[in-house]
Motif scaffolding. Structure first.
Motif, PDB file in Angstrom:
ATOM      1  N   UNK A   1       0.760  -1.352  -0.129  1.00  0.00           N
ATOM      2  CA  UNK A   1       0.003  -0.201   0.026  1.00  0.00           C
ATOM      3  C   UNK A   1       0.693   1.168  -0.014  1.00  0.00           C
ATOM      4  N   UNK A   2       1.801   0.963   0.933  1.00  0.00           N
ATOM      5  CA  UNK A   2       2.843   2.459   1.009  1.00  0.00           C
ATOM      6  C   UNK A   2       3.334   2.575  -0.247  1.00  0.00           C
ATOM      7  N   UNK A   3       4.072   1.607  -1.084  1.00  0.00           N
ATOM      8  CA  UNK A   3       4.656   1.664  -2.187  1.00  0.00           C
ATOM      9  C   UNK A   3       3.773   2.454  -3.425  1.00  0.00           C
ATOM     10  N   UNK A   4       2.555   1.517  -3.414  1.00  0.00           N
ATOM     11  CA  UNK A   4       1.727   1.962  -4.436  1.00  0.00           C
ATOM     12  C   UNK A   4       1.283   3.552  -4.271  1.00  0.00           C
ATOM     13  N   UNK A   5       1.206   3.692  -3.136  1.00  0.00           N
ATOM     14  CA  UNK A   5       0.826   5.229  -2.872  1.00  0.00           C
ATOM     15  C   UNK A   5       1.634   6.440  -3.324  1.00  0.00           C
ATOM     16  N   UNK A   6       3.008   6.065  -3.529  1.00  0.00           N
ATOM     17  CA  UNK A   6       3.978   6.768  -3.951  1.00  0.00           C
ATOM     18  C   UNK A   6       4.174   6.829  -5.736  1.00  0.00           C
ATOM     19  N   UNK A   7       3.522   5.773  -6.141  1.00  0.00           N
ATOM     20  CA  UNK A   7       3.727   5.629  -7.563  1.00  0.00           C
ATOM     21  C   UNK A   7       2.577   6.188  -8.400  1.00  0.00           C
ATOM     22  N   UNK A   8       2.998   6.690  -9.390  1.00  0.00           N
ATOM     23  CA  UNK A   8       2.088   7.345 -10.432  1.00  0.00           C
ATOM     24  C   UNK A   8       1.486   6.141 -11.205  1.00  0.00           C
ATOM     25  N   UNK A   9       0.291   6.243 -11.582  1.00  0.00           N
ATOM     26  CA  UNK A   9      -0.418   5.020 -12.225  1.00  0.00           C
ATOM     27  C   UNK A   9       0.098   4.436 -13.094  1.00  0.00           C
ATOM     28  N   UNK A  10       0.967   5.058 -14.064  1.00  0.00           N
ATOM     29  CA  UNK A  10       1.613   4.429 -15.316  1.00  0.00           C
ATOM     30  C   UNK A  10       2.645   3.543 -14.939  1.00  0.00           C
ATOM     31  N   UNK A  11       3.020   3.567 -13.596  1.00  0.00           N
ATOM     32  CA  UNK A  11       4.494   2.817 -13.341  1.00  0.00           C
ATOM     33  C   UNK A  11       3.875   1.410 -12.802  1.00  0.00           C
TER      34      UNK A  11
END
Ligand SMILES: *Cc1c(COP(=O)(O)O)cnc(C)c1O
Length: 229
Positions: free
Chosen positions: A13-23
């Motif tokens: 969750x933490x990592x996903x929250x820092x990634x733009x959706x296209x990554x």
């Protein structure tokens, strides 16, 4: 065994929250047991990266019931293990580090009647790994249009690693170099289709990589904890 102090779902969750959706996020599960992969899967993760053929074969088997799981291979490939690797039908081989290996992959895919997706691995980091194309070797391959002879391989982009150092200028320089080779190839071969992936960034440097043009990160420790080699 799974370390109970590690909350894989929360880490994701933490990592996903820092990634733009296209990554795209590749969860690097090497050296971690299948039960931890199951935990990540239960938390919605579908894409996993492994670096050893033997380990991949075992885990694929142990996790055969997860039918929409996708595997990327990110480790150095010994040619005597290539057939075994390709029998696993991984979605993407990220670590193609020579023209010879690329042509062997193409041969096996062609004979087996499918198209293998690959990334070409670049060597820009200082001393980290001896594997990968040098930037000028890679651009030369495209200038000579070597890829036109491929029958069953889709080159989707490039993969690279930055130098393992606290010096963020060096790390940023490596990521810029990787992105730059990718851009150069697009200029050299504007006819290349589906050449759109820059895989760079790991636990310690993925935010820098994303800021410098990565669209695929490969993260292990920040999801699964430290590896015991
Ligand atoms: C192990 C590995 C990773 C993940 O490393 P972490 O620092 O644990 O995120 C990423 N890419 C490659 C090629 C690797 O071998």
């Amino acid at each position: 065994m799974s370390d109970n102090s590690i909350d894989i779902s929360a880490n994701l969750d933490i990592i996903r929250s820092t990634l733009p959706p296209y990554v795209a996020l590749v969860a690097v599960s090497k050296f971690h047991p299948s039960e931890m992969i199951r935990e990540a899967y239960a938390a919605g993760q579908r894409l996993f990266g492994e670096s050893r053929v033997q380990e991949l074969v075992l885990k694929k088997d142990e996790l055969a019931d997860l039918d929409d799981i996708k595997w990327h291979f990110i480790g150095h490939i010994q040619t005597n293990k290539l057939k075994q690797l390709m029998a696993c039908r991984v979605d993407l081989i990220q670590s193609v580090d020579s023209v010879r290996l690329l042509e062997m992959i193409d041969d096996i895919a062609f004979k087996s009647g499918y198209v293998q997706k690959v990334l070409l691995q670049l060597h820009v980091a200082r001393e980290e790994t001896k594997f990968g194309f040098l930037p000028e070797e890679m651009t030369a391959y495209f200038e000579q249009r070597g890829y036109e002879s491929l029958k069953a391989t889709h080159i989707c982009g490039v993969m690279g690693m930055a130098t393992n150092t606290d010096d963020t200028d060096i790390v940023d320089g490596d990521f810029k170099a990787i992105r730059n080779v990718f851009n150069q190839i697009k200029t050299i071969s504007p006819d290349l289709r589906g050449f759109d992936t820059v895989s760079m960034g790991m636990t310690d440097d993925y935010l820098r990589a994303v800021a410098l043009g990565s669209d695929m990160v490969r993260i292990g420790s920040a999801i699964f904890g430290q590896r015991n080699y």
